[in-house]
Design an enzyme around this catalytic site. Sequence first.
Site, PDB file in Angstrom:
ATOM      1  N   ASP A 117       0.928  -1.370   0.024  1.00 31.98           N
ATOM      2  CA  ASP A 117       0.107   0.106  -0.055  1.00 31.98           C
ATOM      3  C   ASP A 117       0.843   1.316   0.016  1.00 31.98           C
ATOM      4  O   ASP A 117       2.159   1.094   0.337  1.00 31.98           O
ATOM      5  CB  ASP A 117      -0.864   0.015   1.152  1.00 31.98           C
ATOM      6  CG  ASP A 117      -2.253   0.802   1.091  1.00 31.98           C
ATOM      7  OD1 ASP A 117      -2.284   1.471   0.180  1.00 31.98           O
ATOM      8  OD2 ASP A 117      -3.106   0.591   1.796  1.00 31.98           O
ATOM      9  N   TRP A 118       0.433   2.340  -0.275  1.00 32.18           N
ATOM     10  CA  TRP A 118       1.158   3.493  -0.547  1.00 32.18           C
ATOM     11  C   TRP A 118       1.623   4.155   0.713  1.00 32.18           C
ATOM     12  O   TRP A 118       1.239   4.457   1.511  1.00 32.18           O
ATOM     13  CB  TRP A 118       0.206   4.685  -1.218  1.00 32.18           C
ATOM     14  CG  TRP A 118       0.440   4.587  -2.623  1.00 32.18           C
ATOM     15  CD1 TRP A 118       0.458   5.777  -3.615  1.00 32.18           C
ATOM     16  CD2 TRP A 118      -0.101   3.475  -3.579  1.00 32.18           C
ATOM     17  NE1 TRP A 118       0.292   5.333  -4.641  1.00 32.18           N
ATOM     18  CE2 TRP A 118       0.115   3.945  -4.929  1.00 32.18           C
ATOM     19  CE3 TRP A 118      -0.371   2.291  -3.241  1.00 32.18           C
ATOM     20  CZ2 TRP A 118      -0.058   3.178  -6.010  1.00 32.18           C
ATOM     21  CZ3 TRP A 118      -0.696   1.349  -4.306  1.00 32.18           C
ATOM     22  CH2 TRP A 118      -0.267   1.810  -5.897  1.00 32.18           C
TER      23      TRP A 118
END
Length: 838
Positions: free
Chosen positions: A254-255
């Site tokens: 995930d970012w």
Amino acid sequence: MAPSLARLSLAAALAATATSSVVNTPFPAGYPSPWGSGGAEGWEDAYAKAKDFVNQLTLVEKVNLTTGTGWEADVCVGMTGSVPRLGFRGFCLQDGPLGIRYSDRDLMRRRGQAMGEEFRGKGIDVQLGPVAGPLGRVPQGGRNWEGFSPDPYLTGVAMAETIQGIQSRGVIACAKHYILNEQEHYRGNVNVKIDDRTMHELYLWPFADAVRAGVGSVMCSYNKVNGEFACENEWSNNYLLKNELNFQGFVMSDWGAQKTTLSSALGGLDMAMPGDGAGPPYGSFWGGALTEAVLGGQVPEWRLDDMVIRIMAAYFKVHTGNYTYRPDINFSAWTKQATGPLHPLSNSTFTVVNEFVNVQADHGDLIREIGAKSIVLLKNENHALPLNKPKSMAVIGEDAQDIPGGPNACAERGCVKGTLAMGYGSGTAEFPYLISPATALQLQASADKTAFNNTSSNWDLGAARAAASKASVAIVFAMATSGENFIIIDGNAGDRNNLTLWNGGDDLIKAVASVNPNTIVVLHTVGPVIIDYAQEHPNITAIIWAGLPGQESGNALVDVLYGKVNPQGRSPFTWGKSVADYGAQLMFKAPNPAVPEQTFDEGIFIDYRYFDKAAVEPTYWFGFGLSYTSFDYVDLKIAVSNASSSSAASGLTAPAPTYGTVNKSAAANLLPAGFQKIRPYVYPWLNDSSATAATGTGPNISSFPAAARNGSAQPVLPAGGGAGGNPGLYDVLYMISATIKNTGEVAGTEIPQLYVQLGGEENPFGVLRGFDEIVLAPGEVKTVTFELTRRDVSNWNSTSGNWEISTKEKFVFVGSSAALIRLNSTLPAPAGMTWQGQ
């Protein structure tokens, strides 16, 4: 003999003893990170093509495909480096999942296909969805709406159908957020402690279905799992996902969820997103830092090769048939203007970035169909619905209205103005248009010559009562939303603070119902709300849960209100009468906020499973939904298949392969002479020729066991051996059928549901194991047949590390919700087994 249908009495008897044995269980180590083999069904050809491609790559070209170029560094929300020498552009990754709830496999698949077509038409390689995490442990969870249901079976089916739909159109699907990302509060560092059985039977279950469906990528989440961050967790990524489930695609972060260089590489991460976020010298945990780590021997060459093989295999897996061509990227995630920078953060290379390619085709019709068929009719007294040209109508509430400034007036839908049609945060999309309920109802009223009054305020209760008192039918609208924690609305930081309606919705409903004996309540909510007062109110004749219907909201609602579509939606969660009814609770305040920790000690008992166990009567049960007709169930039959017994997987893998011959000298991996860097931007090259040791933040190699870099043949896990686990898990052991008749006067669709009681105090009264969509004309009779697999009737045994059918007597129930059971029977023991009591 079959058990009593009085569910709550049995549940109460079990409540005192059914507990979870969680916490601090020593889990098997997951080193080394398993290497993809392509042996899983549907991956063979993709792996052959990926090997041919990767064999041609240099070291820095391989690293470039694993690492994002940085936040706002390119036109997509996520972009990897490219291989210009071979004419291969970087991967474009884009949100989002936009979960929609219904019980129709065909619609699930068609929705996935439509999304895949739209993403591909924009030049996107990876769609960041669908969502199985959060599963929905707590009803206030901010991102629950992006997924499907707190029931793992239902979510697993929806994941598989959606993935196959997306990938059939040449786009890689991404199953997320893996795993245990069940709330927005503290999501970035909460340590979730969970037992092995709960992980397998609840949270891992739908991801197994995703892997079995051939998903190309999985996104690891922000949180910790039993002490280690999910994106460097060797148990969840290596042992469970890549080994036990035999996942052949790639794991992306995930970012900003990547925390280290070595721990993430050795812990099973394959692609770092967005790629930046670390300190000097590279500004990235990978990029040049990963190149250093490979040259220095801290990350084995085979581990890097496995990252790239997995990424490219996922690419080739979906680029088949009519979808081998790769459309150019024709949009920018960062501006709505036609021209702008190709590299927004550096504000450089101005050109046309938005070509405004219309990819919608006829998808508005599908969205309307999904919106109507997803509507759940919760209450319908005295045949209040469907409407038939009422003399006068009052539409009341802000949630019925057009959004001031247009449907996209609030960035990422982070406001509560006008009608609610999606939640908020990164999982949202831009509306091309939005038909509000008030607009659609006014058009229908005009056609019917119905006197129409539209009162938009939630707070002027006097005006609401005045309008309602003069109408033959009053339709009152209310909403409750949620989303991601970077947007706070009215003190709600992603997660909902409670289960009440927003903007005074409860008071508005009560005010309208106090003066109109034919009050219809329409709810647009992200999940359950407390509406027992509405269920009991004599003047409230109908309640509709319309969920988050999207751009055709008003039209879909009118289709159901006026009987053009007979409601067939079934509630994907249970509607409690208080937050406490759900057992598991959201952690709003950690005892130690610096080191937040949660223990999922409720085990597998969430949503309807907990309501059963605790003998709590909800307002509406999981699976509930009314129709404009009625159905009868008869003739339950069970056929035992002749499937052979399943044996534990065994044997060894092949040793870790490497691909191509790369020049490992530091000089060969330096920035090419004359190359002009864009800053900030993540590159794969070394900064200088003396850099041969991993410089990324995190533990050094001495912190890892030797197994972390061991590329020798590895044992296959007993529960592994195939996509989604041991192939024997998916053998069909039983065929269960029932006959259903439409006993009403109009055509309708019934959603029969199959529940299985696995036996013993440690199991719920029943768990969903099947559902179907049966369309019936008045008087028509059809037979529905469910298949029960070995996995469906098994429990996870943490001692043996495998699925096992216990000797406890088992029962099956067929009905129209988790509580409304129409038929039931003892399940015969499989061949070679004998039940030994409950």
